[in-house]
Motif scaffolding. Structure first.
Motif, PDB file in Angstrom:
ATOM      1  N   GLN A  39       0.850  -1.182   0.000  1.00 49.33           N
ATOM      2  CA  GLN A  39       0.000   0.000   0.000  1.00 49.33           C
ATOM      3  C   GLN A  39       0.885   1.230   0.000  1.00 49.33           C
ATOM      4  O   GLN A  39       1.953   1.218   0.610  1.00 49.33           O
ATOM      5  CB  GLN A  39      -0.840   0.054   1.278  1.00 49.33           C
ATOM      6  N   ALA A  40       0.408   2.282  -0.692  1.00 50.36           N
ATOM      7  CA  ALA A  40       1.073   3.579  -0.570  1.00 50.36           C
ATOM      8  C   ALA A  40       0.125   4.467   0.220  1.00 50.36           C
ATOM      9  O   ALA A  40      -1.004   4.699  -0.192  1.00 50.36           O
ATOM     10  CB  ALA A  40       1.344   4.161  -1.945  1.00 50.36           C
ATOM     11  N   ASN A  41       0.569   4.882   1.391  1.00 49.63           N
ATOM     12  CA  ASN A  41      -0.337   5.590   2.308  1.00 49.63           C
ATOM     13  C   ASN A  41      -0.024   7.082   2.438  1.00 49.63           C
ATOM     14  O   ASN A  41      -0.529   7.750   3.331  1.00 49.63           O
ATOM     15  CB  ASN A  41      -0.286   4.925   3.690  1.00 49.63           C
ATOM     16  N   GLY A  42       0.795   7.590   1.523  1.00 52.58           N
ATOM     17  CA  GLY A  42       1.260   8.966   1.665  1.00 52.58           C
ATOM     18  C   GLY A  42       0.305  10.037   1.137  1.00 52.58           C
ATOM     19  O   GLY A  42       0.493  11.225   1.385  1.00 52.58           O
ATOM     20  N   ALA A  43      -0.754   9.635   0.424  1.00 55.70           N
ATOM     21  CA  ALA A  43      -1.647  10.624  -0.190  1.00 55.70           C
ATOM     22  C   ALA A  43      -2.353  11.485   0.863  1.00 55.70           C
ATOM     23  O   ALA A  43      -2.541  12.686   0.669  1.00 55.70           O
ATOM     24  CB  ALA A  43      -2.670   9.930  -1.085  1.00 55.70           C
ATOM     25  N   MET A  44      -2.707  10.872   1.970  1.00 53.84           N
ATOM     26  CA  MET A  44      -3.461  11.609   3.002  1.00 53.84           C
ATOM     27  C   MET A  44      -2.633  12.769   3.561  1.00 53.84           C
ATOM     28  O   MET A  44      -3.113  13.897   3.634  1.00 53.84           O
ATOM     29  CB  MET A  44      -3.870  10.677   4.136  1.00 53.84           C
ATOM     30  N   ALA A  45      -1.391  12.456   3.955  1.00 57.18           N
ATOM     31  CA  ALA A  45      -0.541  13.502   4.534  1.00 57.18           C
ATOM     32  C   ALA A  45      -0.252  14.592   3.498  1.00 57.18           C
ATOM     33  O   ALA A  45      -0.272  15.792   3.809  1.00 57.18           O
ATOM     34  CB  ALA A  45       0.757  12.895   5.063  1.00 57.18           C
ATOM     35  N   ALA A  46      -0.018  14.152   2.252  1.00 56.39           N
ATOM     36  CA  ALA A  46       0.285  15.124   1.196  1.00 56.39           C
ATOM     37  C   ALA A  46      -0.914  16.056   0.983  1.00 56.39           C
ATOM     38  O   ALA A  46      -0.765  17.282   0.873  1.00 56.39           O
ATOM     39  CB  ALA A  46       0.637  14.399  -0.096  1.00 56.39           C
ATOM     40  N   ALA A  47      -2.116  15.470   0.953  1.00 53.50           N
ATOM     41  CA  ALA A  47      -3.329  16.264   0.730  1.00 53.50           C
ATOM     42  C   ALA A  47      -3.514  17.269   1.861  1.00 53.50           C
ATOM     43  O   ALA A  47      -3.886  18.430   1.642  1.00 53.50           O
ATOM     44  CB  ALA A  47      -4.541  15.345   0.636  1.00 53.50           C
ATOM     45  N   LYS A  48      -3.239  16.816   3.059  1.00 57.55           N
ATOM     46  CA  LYS A  48      -3.396  17.700   4.222  1.00 57.55           C
ATOM     47  C   LYS A  48      -2.445  18.893   4.105  1.00 57.55           C
ATOM     48  O   LYS A  48      -2.854  20.041   4.321  1.00 57.55           O
ATOM     49  CB  LYS A  48      -3.099  16.899   5.489  1.00 57.55           C
ATOM     50  N   ARG A  49      -1.213  18.585   3.740  1.00 60.10           N
ATOM     51  CA  ARG A  49      -0.210  19.654   3.561  1.00 60.10           C
ATOM     52  C   ARG A  49      -0.677  20.679   2.544  1.00 60.10           C
ATOM     53  O   ARG A  49      -0.478  21.880   2.696  1.00 60.10           O
ATOM     54  CB  ARG A  49       1.111  19.051   3.043  1.00 60.10           C
ATOM     55  N   MET A  50      -1.294  20.162   1.451  1.00 58.28           N
ATOM     56  CA  MET A  50      -1.652  21.039   0.344  1.00 58.28           C
ATOM     57  C   MET A  50      -3.078  21.565   0.452  1.00 58.28           C
ATOM     58  O   MET A  50      -3.534  22.309  -0.414  1.00 58.28           O
ATOM     59  CB  MET A  50      -1.481  20.281  -0.978  1.00 58.28           C
ATOM     60  N   GLY A  51      -3.801  21.144   1.499  1.00 52.19           N
ATOM     61  CA  GLY A  51      -5.180  21.578   1.657  1.00 52.19           C
ATOM     62  C   GLY A  51      -6.084  21.040   0.566  1.00 52.19           C
ATOM     63  O   GLY A  51      -6.992  21.733   0.095  1.00 52.19           O
ATOM     64  N   LYS A  52      -5.825  19.821   0.126  1.00 49.70           N
ATOM     65  CA  LYS A  52      -6.635  19.234  -0.956  1.00 49.70           C
ATOM     66  C   LYS A  52      -7.352  17.981  -0.476  1.00 49.70           C
ATOM     67  O   LYS A  52      -7.098  17.481   0.621  1.00 49.70           O
ATOM     68  CB  LYS A  52      -5.720  18.868  -2.136  1.00 49.70           C
ATOM     69  N   ASN A  53      -8.209  17.448  -1.322  1.00 48.72           N
ATOM     70  CA  ASN A  53      -8.941  16.230  -0.997  1.00 48.72           C
ATOM     71  C   ASN A  53      -8.041  14.991  -1.184  1.00 48.72           C
ATOM     72  O   ASN A  53      -7.492  14.791  -2.261  1.00 48.72           O
ATOM     73  CB  ASN A  53     -10.169  16.169  -1.921  1.00 48.72           C
ATOM     74  N   PRO A  54      -7.903  14.163  -0.148  1.00 42.10           N
ATOM     75  CA  PRO A  54      -6.954  13.038  -0.222  1.00 42.10           C
ATOM     76  C   PRO A  54      -7.291  12.012  -1.308  1.00 42.10           C
ATOM     77  O   PRO A  54      -6.396  11.491  -1.957  1.00 42.10           O
ATOM     78  CB  PRO A  54      -7.011  12.414   1.167  1.00 42.10           C
ATOM     79  N   ARG A  55      -8.565  11.741  -1.508  1.00 41.35           N
ATOM     80  CA  ARG A  55      -8.904  10.754  -2.549  1.00 41.35           C
ATOM     81  C   ARG A  55      -8.557  11.295  -3.936  1.00 41.35           C
ATOM     82  O   ARG A  55      -8.127  10.548  -4.818  1.00 41.35           O
ATOM     83  CB  ARG A  55     -10.369  10.323  -2.455  1.00 41.35           C
ATOM     84  N   ASN A  56      -8.750  12.627  -4.114  1.00 37.35           N
ATOM     85  CA  ASN A  56      -8.354  13.224  -5.401  1.00 37.35           C
ATOM     86  C   ASN A  56      -6.855  13.113  -5.631  1.00 37.35           C
ATOM     87  O   ASN A  56      -6.396  12.784  -6.716  1.00 37.35           O
ATOM     88  CB  ASN A  56      -8.736  14.709  -5.460  1.00 37.35           C
ATOM     89  N   ILE A  57      -6.105  13.419  -4.575  1.00 40.74           N
ATOM     90  CA  ILE A  57      -4.642  13.321  -4.685  1.00 40.74           C
ATOM     91  C   ILE A  57      -4.251  11.875  -5.016  1.00 40.74           C
ATOM     92  O   ILE A  57      -3.440  11.625  -5.908  1.00 40.74           O
ATOM     93  CB  ILE A  57      -3.964  13.767  -3.361  1.00 40.74           C
ATOM     94  N   ALA A  58      -4.872  10.935  -4.315  1.00 44.24           N
ATOM     95  CA  ALA A  58      -4.570   9.514  -4.569  1.00 44.24           C
ATOM     96  C   ALA A  58      -4.859   9.174  -6.029  1.00 44.24           C
ATOM     97  O   ALA A  58      -4.064   8.489  -6.699  1.00 44.24           O
ATOM     98  CB  ALA A  58      -5.379   8.625  -3.623  1.00 44.24           C
ATOM     99  N   ALA A  59      -5.995   9.680  -6.545  1.00 49.87           N
ATOM    100  CA  ALA A  59      -6.366   9.392  -7.943  1.00 49.87           C
ATOM    101  C   ALA A  59      -5.324   9.973  -8.899  1.00 49.87           C
ATOM    102  O   ALA A  59      -4.936   9.326  -9.881  1.00 49.87           O
ATOM    103  CB  ALA A  59      -7.741   9.966  -8.249  1.00 49.87           C
ATOM    104  N   GLN A  60      -4.867  11.169  -8.610  1.00 48.16           N
ATOM    105  CA  GLN A  60      -3.844  11.785  -9.469  1.00 48.16           C
ATOM    106  C   GLN A  60      -2.542  10.992  -9.433  1.00 48.16           C
ATOM    107  O   GLN A  60      -1.892  10.801 -10.459  1.00 48.16           O
ATOM    108  CB  GLN A  60      -3.559  13.219  -9.009  1.00 48.16           C
ATOM    109  N   ILE A  61      -2.184  10.533  -8.248  1.00 51.64           N
ATOM    110  CA  ILE A  61      -0.942   9.750  -8.135  1.00 51.64           C
ATOM    111  C   ILE A  61      -1.068   8.472  -8.976  1.00 51.64           C
ATOM    112  O   ILE A  61      -0.162   8.096  -9.712  1.00 51.64           O
ATOM    113  CB  ILE A  61      -0.625   9.407  -6.654  1.00 51.64           C
ATOM    114  N   ILE A  62      -2.220   7.824  -8.875  1.00 53.89           N
ATOM    115  CA  ILE A  62      -2.436   6.585  -9.639  1.00 53.89           C
ATOM    116  C   ILE A  62      -2.304   6.846 -11.142  1.00 53.89           C
ATOM    117  O   ILE A  62      -1.696   6.066 -11.877  1.00 53.89           O
ATOM    118  CB  ILE A  62      -3.819   5.982  -9.300  1.00 53.89           C
ATOM    119  N   GLN A  63      -2.855   7.988 -11.590  1.00 55.90           N
ATOM    120  CA  GLN A  63      -2.735   8.380 -13.003  1.00 55.90           C
ATOM    121  C   GLN A  63      -1.278   8.514 -13.421  1.00 55.90           C
ATOM    122  O   GLN A  63      -0.877   8.139 -14.503  1.00 55.90           O
ATOM    123  CB  GLN A  63      -3.419   9.750 -13.214  1.00 55.90           C
ATOM    124  N   LYS A  64      -0.500   9.098 -12.518  1.00 58.48           N
ATOM    125  CA  LYS A  64       0.848   9.528 -12.884  1.00 58.48           C
ATOM    126  C   LYS A  64       1.910   8.432 -12.717  1.00 58.48           C
ATOM    127  O   LYS A  64       2.873   8.357 -13.478  1.00 58.48           O
ATOM    128  CB  LYS A  64       1.227  10.713 -11.963  1.00 58.48           C
TER     129      LYS A  64
END
Ligand code: ARG
Length: 574
Positions: A40-65
């Motif tokens: 599992q990659a669990n870093g999306a939540m912390a990253a989203a919090k840092r950036m003030g964004k939605n964690p599931r969206n960030i996770a989706a973008q990471i998966i795309q990239k």
């Protein structure tokens, strides 16, 4: 390349490309359950919090990239923004085909000093020495396996006040020339001399005189002391051999070896104003370790009478290890009760510049071994349990078990197997629990052939070897492409690929139970695989059979290698 490292790299690259701050870690971890993927990659939540964004969206973008072409089959978002990674069977097959070449040698070879076992020589080794000896030895093996230059230091206690008493006692036997006999049982000898010391004031006076004489180099006392020490060291070396522990005479660097450094150290600490005079004694006061009322923590380095202490010797040893042995890391495997002492020594050593900032000083402490009653392990009569008796009993108990299971083995085979099983069981029981915890010593549990025990792992190994024996094949000579199709094959493959990762982890944090849990999971994965995936049955296609035989042989090698790092031996039959 370790899987976790590879995935971390790929995820980091993707995250940076997405403009996520570069110090946000992708936080790769093993999945707890297969339905959540392999990692599992669990870093999306912390990253989203840092950036003030939605964690599931960030996770989706990471998966795309993220570029996991040829590595992962599917990636999915779970819960608040976990990314589950399902690795591809082909990828795992390929990795396994090169696993032999995978062994990671540490990027940079370090000089690593390990202080372990270090018994006091006044008495025989007892159960209190088992943890430092076994855990320290495992780390020595692991760091050596990684390619480091390991320097074992057995800091034996051969210089305390007790030696005056012991040589005064030994003197009593010299005339009738039966000193050797008297030292046959060091425990009895110690008790006798203690009794003389307590009951006979003349003897006590002489004993006190003898310590002073010994420490100031008197030839007669030195000679007696040498006689005693020689027997006591030989006794310890015998125990190391029984325990399959890699300490020998070359690693003995006892307290007395630092005798000439002690006044140098005291003078230097006084000159540097790190130590001060306090009622005639020389003391280092450490505000860093102040108590709750703000009183600095005192460490005496010389008594008012001139005598040096345990701490003085440890400072001298530290200086030697850092400067002469050129250590990059110095590891101490000592009971948790000496934590304050170690902190004092480390802080003072750094202040005095005996150790530079780059050198890592590590006290890896551990809890106590308890008896079945939940109190520190004792004999029935309340005495300390000699290590030699404990090991003898382990082998006897193992022998009884092996005899029950195998009527057809001859006595020589039985003794050989029982030694490996009995000693292995004692060691594994100790290594497999989190070292900082206390644990209860339990013969039946440690000798069980089921569960997380040495006999279970040794048995798993013999099962695999017997497959090859049955098929008349040489286990070292199996080569074929690996083709993973069944889920039991995949679980086993994944486990096999994680070995180096686990070893690297233990090399850093010095918790051997992680390796034990891993080996237990590996053995269990093998047993499940073997249950569901037939290997030798005639209906199995040849290519499948060959692939599975490779999995078997890798499993056996990995188990044997892992157990060897724990100092536990395997055998062909049991
Ligand atoms: N001899 C000591 C004892 O039995 C342990 C020594 C550990 N090593 C050290 N450098 N202090 O308690």
């Amino acid at each position: 390349m370790q899987l976790k490292m590879l995935l971390t790299e790929r995820f980091s690259t993707a995250m940076i490309a997405l403009g996520i701050p570069s110090d946000c870690n992708p936080m790769l971890a093993l999945s707890g359950k297969p339905q959540f993927g392999d990692y599992q990659a669990n870093g999306a939540m912390a990253a989203a919090k840092r950036m003030g964004k939605n964690p599931r969206n960030i996770a989706a973008q990471i998966i795309q990239k993220v570029d996991l072409e040829g590595i992962a089959e599917t990636l999915e978002i779970a819960g608040p923004g976990f990314i589950n990674i399902h690795l591809s069977n082909n990828f795992l097959s390929e990795c396994l085909s090169t696993v032999e070449k995978q062994k990671v040698t540490a990027d940079k070879q370090q000089n690593i000093v390990i202080d372990y076992s270090s018994p006091n020589l006044a008495k025989e080794m007892h159960v209190g020495h088992i943890r430092t000896t076994i855990i320290g030895d495992t780390l020595a093996r692991i760091l050596e396996y990684q390619g480091h230059n390991v320097i074992r230091q057995n800091h034996m206690g051969d210089w305390g006040t007790q030696f005056g008493m012991l040589i005064a006692e030994l003197e009593l036997y010299l005339d009738d020339d039966n000193a050797e006999l008297a030292l046959n049982d060091l425990e009895v000898f110690y008790q006798q001399s203690k009794k003389h010391f307590d009951d006979d004031p003349k003897f006590a006076t002489k004993a006190r005189e003898y310590v002073v004489k010994l420490q100031s180099g008197d030839a007669y006392c030195r000679d007696l002391w040498q006689k005693f020490i020689k027997v006591s060291i030989a006794h310890s070396l015998e125990i190391y051999q029984q325990l399959n522990v890699g300490l020998n005479a070359d690693h003995v660097k006892p307290e007395s070896a630092y005798n000439n450094d002690l006044d140098v150290i005291v003078k230097d600490l006084m000159d540097q104003k790190i130590a001060v005079d306090s009622d005639g004694a020389k003391v280092v006061f450490l505000p860093e370790l102040a108590d709750k009322n703000g009183n600095p923590s005192p460490m005496i380095i010389q008594k008012s009478g001139g005598g040096f202490l345990y701490a003085t010797t440890d400072l001298a040893a530290l200086r030697h290890r850092a400067n002469t042995l050129n250590a990059d890391r110095i590891l101490y495997f000592i009971d948790a009760r000496q934590s304050l002492h170690m902190k004092q020594v480390f802080i003072t050593g750094r202040k005095a510049q005996y150790v530079t900032q780059g050198v890592s000083l590590e006290h890896h402490s551990f809890g106590t071994m308890m008896g079945p009653d939940g109190r520190p392990f004792k004999t029935r009569t309340g005495g300390t349990v000699k290590l030699t008796d404990l090991l003898k009993e382990a082998v006897q108990r193992a022998e009884a078990l092996i005899k029950q299971k195998n009527a057809d083995l001859d006595q020589e085979q039985i003794t050989n197997i029982a030694t490996k099983v009995g000693i292995g069981a004692v060691k594994y029981a100790d290594l497999s629990i989190t070292r900082t915890n206390d644990y209860v010593f339990d013969w039946d549990a440690m000798l069980s052939f089921e569960g997380n025990t040495a006999p279970y792992l040794q048995y798993a190994y013999t099962r695999i070897v017997s497959i090859f024996r049955k098929a008349n094949l040489d286990i070292t000579d199996i080569q074929s492409n690996i083709c993973i199709t069944e889920k039991q094959e995949k679980s086993l493959a994944l486990k096999l690929l994680q070995f180096e990762e686990v070893v690297s982890q233990v090399a850093i944090d010095c918790y051997p139970h992680t390796l034990c849990s891993y080996l237990y999971e590996l053995a269990s994965a093998f047993m499940t695989f073997y249950e569901y995936c037939p290997v030798l049955k005639t209906e199995v296609p040849k290519s499948t059979q060959h692939s599975r035989l490779v999995l078997c042989s890798l499993s056996a090698n990995t188990l044997a290698c892992g157990l060897d790092l724990l100092g536990i031996e395997v055998m062909e039959k049991m």
